[in-house]
Design a protein around this motif. Structure first.
Motif, short mmCIF file in Angstrom:
data_model
loop_
_atom_site.label_atom_id
_atom_site.label_comp_id
_atom_site.label_asym_id
_atom_site.label_seq_id
_atom_site.Cartn_x
_atom_site.Cartn_y
_atom_site.Cartn_z
N LEU A 38 0.86 -1.18 0.00
CA LEU A 38 0.00 0.00 0.00
C LEU A 38 0.90 1.23 0.00
CD1 LEU A 38 -2.76 1.50 0.67
CD2 LEU A 38 -2.19 1.08 3.06
N SER A 39 0.57 2.21 -0.88
CA SER A 39 1.38 3.43 -0.93
C SER A 39 0.56 4.58 -1.48
CB SER A 39 2.61 3.22 -1.82
OG SER A 39 3.40 4.40 -1.85
N ALA A 40 0.78 5.76 -0.92
CA ALA A 40 0.29 7.00 -1.51
C ALA A 40 1.42 7.49 -2.41
CB ALA A 40 -0.05 8.02 -0.43
N LEU A 41 1.39 7.11 -3.68
CA LEU A 41 2.52 7.31 -4.58
C LEU A 41 2.85 8.77 -4.85
CD1 LEU A 41 1.79 4.43 -7.10
CD2 LEU A 41 3.53 4.47 -5.31
N ASP A 42 1.90 9.66 -4.64
CA ASP A 42 2.15 11.08 -4.88
C ASP A 42 2.64 11.83 -3.64
OD1 ASP A 42 1.39 10.86 -7.52
OD2 ASP A 42 -0.70 11.32 -7.10
N ARG A 43 2.70 11.16 -2.52
CA ARG A 43 3.05 11.81 -1.26
C ARG A 43 4.57 11.87 -1.09
NH1 ARG A 43 -0.28 9.56 3.48
NH2 ARG A 43 -1.89 10.57 2.26
N GLU A 44 5.02 12.93 -0.46
CA GLU A 44 6.43 13.10 -0.11
C GLU A 44 6.55 13.19 1.40
OE1 GLU A 44 9.18 13.16 -2.00
OE2 GLU A 44 8.04 12.82 -3.83
N PRO A 45 7.41 12.44 2.04
CA PRO A 45 8.27 11.45 1.42
C PRO A 45 7.46 10.22 1.02
CG PRO A 45 8.54 11.36 3.80
CD PRO A 45 7.61 12.51 3.50
N LEU A 46 7.97 9.51 0.04
CA LEU A 46 7.33 8.30 -0.44
C LEU A 46 7.46 7.20 0.62
CD1 LEU A 46 5.95 6.82 -2.80
CD2 LEU A 46 8.25 6.28 -3.67
N GLU A 47 6.34 6.53 0.86
CA GLU A 47 6.31 5.43 1.83
C GLU A 47 5.58 4.25 1.20
OE1 GLU A 47 6.13 7.81 6.05
OE2 GLU A 47 4.23 7.21 5.15
N VAL A 48 5.88 3.07 1.70
CA VAL A 48 5.16 1.87 1.31
C VAL A 48 4.93 1.03 2.56
CG1 VAL A 48 7.24 0.52 0.71
CG2 VAL A 48 5.03 -0.06 -0.33
N SER A 49 3.75 0.44 2.64
CA SER A 49 3.45 -0.49 3.73
C SER A 49 3.44 -1.90 3.16
CB SER A 49 2.10 -0.16 4.36
OG SER A 49 2.14 1.09 4.99
N VAL A 50 4.09 -2.81 3.87
CA VAL A 50 4.20 -4.20 3.42
C VAL A 50 3.96 -5.15 4.58
CG1 VAL A 50 5.76 -3.75 1.48
CG2 VAL A 50 6.71 -4.12 3.75
N LYS A 51 3.46 -6.32 4.25
CA LYS A 51 3.24 -7.36 5.25
C LYS A 51 4.59 -7.99 5.59
CE LYS A 51 -0.12 -10.83 6.31
NZ LYS A 51 -1.34 -11.50 5.88
N CYS A 52 4.71 -8.46 6.83
CA CYS A 52 6.00 -8.99 7.29
C CYS A 52 5.76 -10.02 8.39
CB CYS A 52 6.84 -7.82 7.83
SG CYS A 52 8.56 -8.20 8.11
N GLU A 53 6.62 -11.02 8.46
CA GLU A 53 6.58 -11.95 9.59
C GLU A 53 6.74 -11.14 10.87
OE1 GLU A 53 6.16 -15.21 9.79
OE2 GLU A 53 6.32 -15.81 7.70
N PRO A 54 5.94 -11.39 11.91
CA PRO A 54 5.97 -10.54 13.11
C PRO A 54 7.35 -10.37 13.75
CG PRO A 54 4.03 -11.91 13.14
CD PRO A 54 4.86 -12.38 11.97
N GLU A 55 8.12 -11.45 13.87
CA GLU A 55 9.43 -11.35 14.52
C GLU A 55 10.40 -10.51 13.66
OE1 GLU A 55 7.95 -14.40 13.81
OE2 GLU A 55 7.05 -14.57 15.79
N LEU A 56 10.35 -10.72 12.36
CA LEU A 56 11.20 -9.95 11.46
C LEU A 56 10.77 -8.49 11.45
CD1 LEU A 56 13.41 -9.68 9.36
CD2 LEU A 56 11.76 -10.44 7.62
N ALA A 57 9.47 -8.24 11.51
CA ALA A 57 8.97 -6.86 11.53
C ALA A 57 9.60 -6.08 12.68
CB ALA A 57 7.44 -6.85 11.64
#
Length: 120
Positions: A38-57
């Protein structure tokens, strides 16, 4: 990494689509109807949200100030990454792929086979 490259990388995953269920300003990248980025591609700074294994997160959050619990997402399973703040591009690519793999691994076997996905 810029917004064009982020979109390209997300859409290069097998079966990936871009959807806008939260409005035109938020690109949601899905596979088989399930969100993996998930990302707001026009927003600065650019961010992305991604799923991750809980311990690794948690380890990633502890290692990189630019990685924090997912914004408006399940904070146990999602991280939000600021892309211009010291996280190497290759790590972001890997995090997107890992997120995709986590989502696809939970899909029915028939769907995984249709996608040509094999655990890596």
């Amino acid at each position: 990494m810029d917004a064009t490259e982020l979109r390209r990388w997300c859409l290069r995953q097998a079966g990936a689509i871009e959807d806008f269920p939260f409005g035109s300003e938020h690109s949601v990248f899905k596979v088989a109807g399930k969100m993996f980025a998930l990302s707001a591609l026009d927003r600065e700074p650019l961010e992305v949200s991604v799923k991750c294994e809980p311990e690794l997160a948690v380890r990633l959050r502890d290692s990189y100030p630019a990685i924090r619990p997912g914004y408006h997402l399940n904070k146990r399973h999602w991280n939000t990454v600021t892309l211009d703040a010291g996280v190497p591009d290759q790590m972001v690519y890997d995090m997107i792929e890992d997120s995709y793999d986590l989502v696809v691994s939970a899909l029915p076997k028939r769907v995984r086979e249709q996608l040509g996905w094999a655990p890596g």
